[in-house]
Structures are given as structure tokens and as C-alpha cells.
Design a protein around this motif. Structure first.
Motif, PDB file in Angstrom:
ATOM      1  N   LEU A  12       0.831  -1.210   0.000  1.00 46.89           N
ATOM      2  CA  LEU A  12       0.000   0.000   0.000  1.00 46.89           C
ATOM      3  C   LEU A  12       0.866   1.261   0.000  1.00 46.89           C
ATOM      4  O   LEU A  12       0.565   2.230  -0.692  1.00 46.89           O
ATOM      5  N   VAL A  13       1.945   1.233   0.780  1.00 46.22           N
ATOM      6  CA  VAL A  13       2.869   2.377   0.812  1.00 46.22           C
ATOM      7  C   VAL A  13       3.453   2.603  -0.582  1.00 46.22           C
ATOM      8  O   VAL A  13       3.488   3.738  -1.080  1.00 46.22           O
ATOM      9  N   GLN A  14       3.906   1.529  -1.220  1.00 42.21           N
ATOM     10  CA  GLN A  14       4.503   1.657  -2.550  1.00 42.21           C
ATOM     11  C   GLN A  14       3.502   2.228  -3.555  1.00 42.21           C
ATOM     12  O   GLN A  14       3.829   3.089  -4.363  1.00 42.21           O
ATOM     13  N   CYS A  23      -4.717   4.482  -1.287  1.00 41.22           N
ATOM     14  CA  CYS A  23      -3.963   3.507  -0.493  1.00 41.22           C
ATOM     15  C   CYS A  23      -3.646   4.052   0.900  1.00 41.22           C
ATOM     16  O   CYS A  23      -3.643   3.303   1.882  1.00 41.22           O
ATOM     17  N   LEU A  24      -3.402   5.358   0.993  1.00 44.39           N
ATOM     18  CA  LEU A  24      -3.125   5.941   2.306  1.00 44.39           C
ATOM     19  C   LEU A  24      -4.373   5.884   3.184  1.00 44.39           C
ATOM     20  O   LEU A  24      -4.281   5.611   4.386  1.00 44.39           O
ATOM     21  N   GLU A  25      -5.526   6.096   2.590  1.00 43.89           N
ATOM     22  CA  GLU A  25      -6.776   6.024   3.344  1.00 43.89           C
ATOM     23  C   GLU A  25      -6.967   4.628   3.944  1.00 43.89           C
ATOM     24  O   GLU A  25      -7.404   4.481   5.081  1.00 43.89           O
ATOM     25  N   ILE A  26      -6.608   3.617   3.178  1.00 44.35           N
ATOM     26  CA  ILE A  26      -6.714   2.236   3.667  1.00 44.35           C
ATOM     27  C   ILE A  26      -5.759   2.020   4.847  1.00 44.35           C
ATOM     28  O   ILE A  26      -6.125   1.429   5.865  1.00 44.35           O
ATOM     29  N   LEU A  27      -4.538   2.543   4.729  1.00 43.85           N
ATOM     30  CA  LEU A  27      -3.557   2.428   5.818  1.00 43.85           C
ATOM     31  C   LEU A  27      -4.043   3.126   7.079  1.00 43.85           C
ATOM     32  O   LEU A  27      -3.921   2.594   8.187  1.00 43.85           O
ATOM     33  N   ILE A  28      -4.597   4.326   6.919  1.00 39.20           N
ATOM     34  CA  ILE A  28      -5.100   5.087   8.075  1.00 39.20           C
ATOM     35  C   ILE A  28      -6.233   4.310   8.740  1.00 39.20           C
ATOM     36  O   ILE A  28      -6.254   4.134   9.955  1.00 39.20           O
ATOM     37  N   ASP A  51      -5.462  16.216  17.439  1.00 38.97           N
ATOM     38  CA  ASP A  51      -4.505  17.103  16.749  1.00 38.97           C
ATOM     39  C   ASP A  51      -3.210  16.362  16.418  1.00 38.97           C
ATOM     40  O   ASP A  51      -2.694  16.450  15.298  1.00 38.97           O
ATOM     41  N   ILE A  52      -2.692  15.630  17.409  1.00 41.33           N
ATOM     42  CA  ILE A  52      -1.427  14.914  17.193  1.00 41.33           C
ATOM     43  C   ILE A  52      -1.625  13.793  16.170  1.00 41.33           C
ATOM     44  O   ILE A  52      -0.762  13.547  15.328  1.00 41.33           O
ATOM     45  N   PHE A  53      -2.784  13.128  16.223  1.00 41.14           N
ATOM     46  CA  PHE A  53      -3.089  12.070  15.248  1.00 41.14           C
ATOM     47  C   PHE A  53      -3.065  12.648  13.830  1.00 41.14           C
ATOM     48  O   PHE A  53      -2.460  12.083  12.923  1.00 41.14           O
ATOM     49  N   GLN A  54      -3.733  13.801  13.636  1.00 41.66           N
ATOM     50  CA  GLN A  54      -3.755  14.424  12.308  1.00 41.66           C
ATOM     51  C   GLN A  54      -2.354  14.867  11.883  1.00 41.66           C
ATOM     52  O   GLN A  54      -1.944  14.655  10.736  1.00 41.66           O
ATOM     53  N   ASP A  55      -1.602  15.464  12.827  1.00 41.53           N
ATOM     54  CA  ASP A  55      -0.230  15.886  12.516  1.00 41.53           C
ATOM     55  C   ASP A  55       0.650  14.694  12.156  1.00 41.53           C
ATOM     56  O   ASP A  55       1.529  14.789  11.301  1.00 41.53           O
ATOM     57  N   THR A  56       0.383  13.557  12.819  1.00 43.83           N
ATOM     58  CA  THR A  56       1.150  12.336  12.527  1.00 43.83           C
ATOM     59  C   THR A  56       0.984  11.961  11.061  1.00 43.83           C
ATOM     60  O   THR A  56       1.964  11.687  10.359  1.00 43.83           O
ATOM     61  N   PHE A  57      -0.268  11.968  10.579  1.00 41.99           N
ATOM     62  CA  PHE A  57      -0.483  11.539   9.197  1.00 41.99           C
ATOM     63  C   PHE A  57      -0.065  12.600   8.178  1.00 41.99           C
ATOM     64  O   PHE A  57       0.312  12.261   7.054  1.00 41.99           O
ATOM     65  N   ILE A  58      -0.051  13.859   8.578  1.00 36.42           N
ATOM     66  CA  ILE A  58       0.520  14.891   7.701  1.00 36.42           C
ATOM     67  C   ILE A  58       2.014  14.599   7.529  1.00 36.42           C
ATOM     68  O   ILE A  58       2.551  14.623   6.417  1.00 36.42           O
TER      69      ILE A  58
END
Length: 197
Positions: A12-14, A23-28, A51-58
Motif C-alpha cells: 500500500l505504501v509503494q 492507499c493511504l486512506e486504507i492504511l489510516i 490534533d497529534i493524530f492528524q499531525d502524525t499523518f501529515i
């Protein structure tokens, strides 16, 4: 062809790096509970955890786009490391490293199917036990507290704990052993009854 949501994390990352953004949505979706719970167990505040969760995925997105992911299938450990660093940054900014808030921990994070058949009184007692245990865990040294949270609240294996903490499996096991010894001492000193009658 394998359906995209059944691919492993590395695939998924690749695909995300190659431009398939869903693919990122699936990972999240796949890992959000584990990552969010890790953050919340440390910051103990839903708004801050969000906030930290959102910053993590950014940061995850930025790192993936810059080609900085080299974990080969350990996506969740890598994302939790990013979250952990953001948590440290948060506490540095707030200058609360020594006075982490002990505000009421909401019980929903401890819900378990095995408690679903209990009556109201049993539920209240079990919630009180969870709160007392959580407060005791907060009194452990940082390295021991981290191992207990990762093992018993997040379901990490000792191998995953070792990788995440950058220590050997024996060190992780040792920290858990000392954490349990220290918890027993605290329970005895305070003469706590942490069992459902």
C-alpha cells in the motif's frame, strides 16, 4: 488481481508513493485505532490526541512523498514513532514534561466484550479498578510505563516493543518485569483491592 484493501502495508505504501492516493486512506483506516490509542494513553486529552493524530499523518504523507520510508512492512511501528516524537514536541511546547495532566480518563478506551454481561454495579467497580490501575501505571518510571502501555493497552508483542523502543527484547522483558514488581509494591503499600468480588 488482489483487491487493493487486502494488500499488505508495504504494498500500500509503494502504491501510494506511485500516486494511488486511496492507499493511504486504507492504511489510516487499518491502523487508526492503534495509533490514536497510543497517543491518547499518553496525552489523556481527546482534543490534543486528535490534533497529534492528524499531525502524525501529515508527517507520514510528507515523509512518504520525500522517500523517507524504509521500514519494509513495519508501517504501524514507523507511524507510532512519528506520533511519539510529536507527543514529545507537544509536551516540550507546553512545558509539562514533569506535570502530565491526570484528568479523568474516559472509560470507553478500556471497554472489553468480557465486561458486557456485567450489571451496573460490576461495571462501576470495574471502571474504578481500571482508573486505579491507570493511575498506578502513571507512577512508574517512563521506560516501564511505556512497556506496560504498549503491551497491555495496545497489544504490541515484545518484539514490536523492542523495535519501537530501540532496545533488545530482553531489556523490554526486564522493564515489564520491574514494572509488575513496582505495581505490586504500590498495590500492597496502598492496600488496594483490585478484584471484582
Amino acid at each position: 488481481m488482489v483487491e487493493i484493501k487486502h494488500l499488505d502495508d508495504y504494498a500500500l505504501v509503494q502504491k501510494f508513493v506511485d500516486g494511488e492516493h486511496e492507499c493511504l486512506e486504507i492504511l489510516i483506516t487499518r491502523h487508526k485505532n492503534r495509533i490514536y490509542t497510543y497517543i491518547f494513553m499518553i496525552v489523556k486529552n481527546h482534543a490534543v490526541a486528535e490534533d497529534i493524530f492528524q499531525d502524525t499523518f501529515i508527517k507520514v504523507i510528507q515523509s512518504l512523498k520525500k522517500g523517507r520510508y524504509t521500514e519494509n512492512g513495519k508501517f504501524v511501528s514507523w507511524a507510532i514513532r512519528i506520533a511519539h516524537n510529536l507527543i514529545i514536541d507537544h509536551f516540550r511546547k507546553e512545558k509539562h514534561l514533569s506535570t502530565v495532566s491526570n484528568d479523568e480518563t474516559e472509560v470507553d478506551i478500556f471497554n472489553s466484550p468480557k465486561f458486557s454481561d456485567m450489571n451496573i454495579e460490576d461495571n462501576l467497580v470495574s471502571e474504578q479498578i481500571f482508573r486505579e490501575v491507570r493511575h498506578l501505571i502513571d507512577e512508574l518510571p517512563d521506560d516501564q510505563r511505556q512497556v506496560v502501555i504498549m503491551r497491555h493497552y495496545l497489544g504490541f508483542s515484545f518484539r514490536e516493543i523492542a523495535e519501537h523502543s530501540g532496545v533488545s527484547i530482553n531489556t523490554a522483558l526486564g522493564r515489564m518485569r520491574y514494572a509488575l514488581i513496582n505495581l505490586r509494591k504500590l498495590i500492597e503499600e496502598r492496600q488496594l483491592n483490585l478484584t471484582l468480588s
